[in-house]
Design a protein around this motif. Structure first.
Motif, mmCIF file in Angstrom:
data_model
loop_
_atom_site.group_PDB
_atom_site.id
_atom_site.type_symbol
_atom_site.label_atom_id
_atom_site.label_comp_id
_atom_site.label_asym_id
_atom_site.label_seq_id
_atom_site.Cartn_x
_atom_site.Cartn_y
_atom_site.Cartn_z
ATOM 1 N N SER A 261 0.813 -1.043 -0.264
ATOM 2 C CA SER A 261 0.029 -0.158 -0.289
ATOM 3 C C SER A 261 0.810 1.163 -0.174
ATOM 4 N N ASN A 262 1.837 1.769 -1.254
ATOM 5 C CA ASN A 262 2.091 2.976 -1.510
ATOM 6 C C ASN A 262 2.415 2.893 -2.867
ATOM 7 N N PRO A 263 2.632 4.535 -3.065
ATOM 8 C CA PRO A 263 2.386 4.757 -4.464
ATOM 9 C C PRO A 263 3.409 3.724 -5.513
ATOM 10 N N LEU A 264 4.475 2.743 -5.108
ATOM 11 C CA LEU A 264 4.792 1.807 -6.077
ATOM 12 C C LEU A 264 4.108 0.810 -6.150
ATOM 13 N N GLY B 30 0.011 -3.951 -11.424
ATOM 14 C CA GLY B 30 0.749 -2.675 -11.693
ATOM 15 C C GLY B 30 2.184 -2.273 -10.418
ATOM 16 N N GLY B 31 2.545 -3.136 -9.734
ATOM 17 C CA GLY B 31 3.345 -2.679 -8.549
ATOM 18 C C GLY B 31 4.532 -2.981 -9.618
ATOM 19 N N ASP C 196 8.697 12.334 0.269
ATOM 20 C CA ASP C 196 8.391 10.183 0.924
ATOM 21 C C ASP C 196 9.902 10.259 1.903
ATOM 22 N N ASN C 197 11.193 11.261 1.354
ATOM 23 C CA ASN C 197 11.771 10.661 2.239
ATOM 24 C C ASN C 197 12.311 11.104 3.780
#
Length: 253
Positions: free
Chosen positions: A100-103, A133-134, A251-252
């Motif tokens: 469950s993350n953008p990638l 789609g990951g 993100d970081n």
């Protein structure tokens, strides 16, 4: 009857000069050859030390106890007599990673930092979970070759060669049971092109192969790389660079 006279023990001046000349030439040739020999030996030694060195003992379990440990290959080793079977067991690859993350992907590492029993053994593993789609984005392992096997799903994978080989892309679609190798140091990626969850496991030829994610390194560097450098390198407007940096700094941090 002709009598053969043995050669005189006293050489003529002419012969002495010839011998001296030959000795000089031989000495000069030897001196020219020696640096080349040393260079070849040096290069051979450098190649031999380019990967994880071979262990000099049966086991060398990494420890954070600096008092009782012995420093070997980047880690302190506990006394082998204190090692237990648990040091050689890692259960972190049992559970699916959170995608469950953008990638839409999650890499679970079993490197020496997570799995101390790997210390000095020159090998590690990783589990990679993919939502539909990951993507495991373009990245490199500076110290290890990666061998990936697909356990579930369908993955589009590939790697890109260096500038010397014209940045050639080698890519394939992998199905369950397929294996693909990513040479050490080359940029590579994995994308789930199926409509269902995908799972892969990787083995790597180093206890600590390292990971450099290209986008994170370029646009999320701390402190940031000069905008002038990035606009010229990617041939884009500064607004594009500012936008990308904002994504990765968010993100970081």
């Amino acid at each position: 009857m002709q009598v053969l006279t043995p050669p005189s023990s006293h050489s003529s001046p002419c012969n002495n000069k010839n011998l001296q000349s030959r000795s000089y030439l031989l000495s000069t040739a030897t001196m020219k050859f020696l640096p080349i020999s040393f260079l070849i030996l040096a290069l051979a030694s450098a190649i031999a030390l380019a990967y994880d060195p071979s262990p000099l003992q049966d086991i060398c379990v990494a420890t954070n106890d600096l008092e009782s440990g012995v420093f070997v290959n980047g880690k302190f080793c506990k006394d082998p007599k204190q090692a237990t079977a648990d040091d050689f067991l890692f259960m972190g690859l049992r559970k699916p990673g959170n995608t469950s993350n953008p990638l839409g992907s999650q890499v679970t590492q079993a490197f020496v930092d997570q799995f101390p029993g790997l210390n000095t053994l020159g090998i590690s593993m990783a589990r990679i979970d993919f939502a539909p789609g990951g993507l495991n984005p373009p990245h490199t392992h500076p110290r290890g070759t990666e061998l990936l096997v697909v356990v579930e799903g369908t993955l589009l994978v590939g790697f890109v060669t260096s500038n010397q080989l014209n940045n050639t892309l080698f890519t394939k679609v992998l199905y369950k049971g397929d294996v693909f190798v990513f040479p050490i140091g080359l940029i590579h990626f994995q994308l789930n092109i199926g409509n269902t969850y995908a799972l892969a496991f990787s083995s790597l030829s180093s206890q600590n192969p390292g990971v450099i994610t290209i986008a994170n390194s370029v646009f999320g560097a701390k402190p940031p790389i000069s905008a002038e450098v990035l606009t010229k390198a990617f041939q884009v407007d500064k607004k594009v660079v500012d936008y990308l940096e904002a994504q990765f700094w968010y993100d970081n941090n």
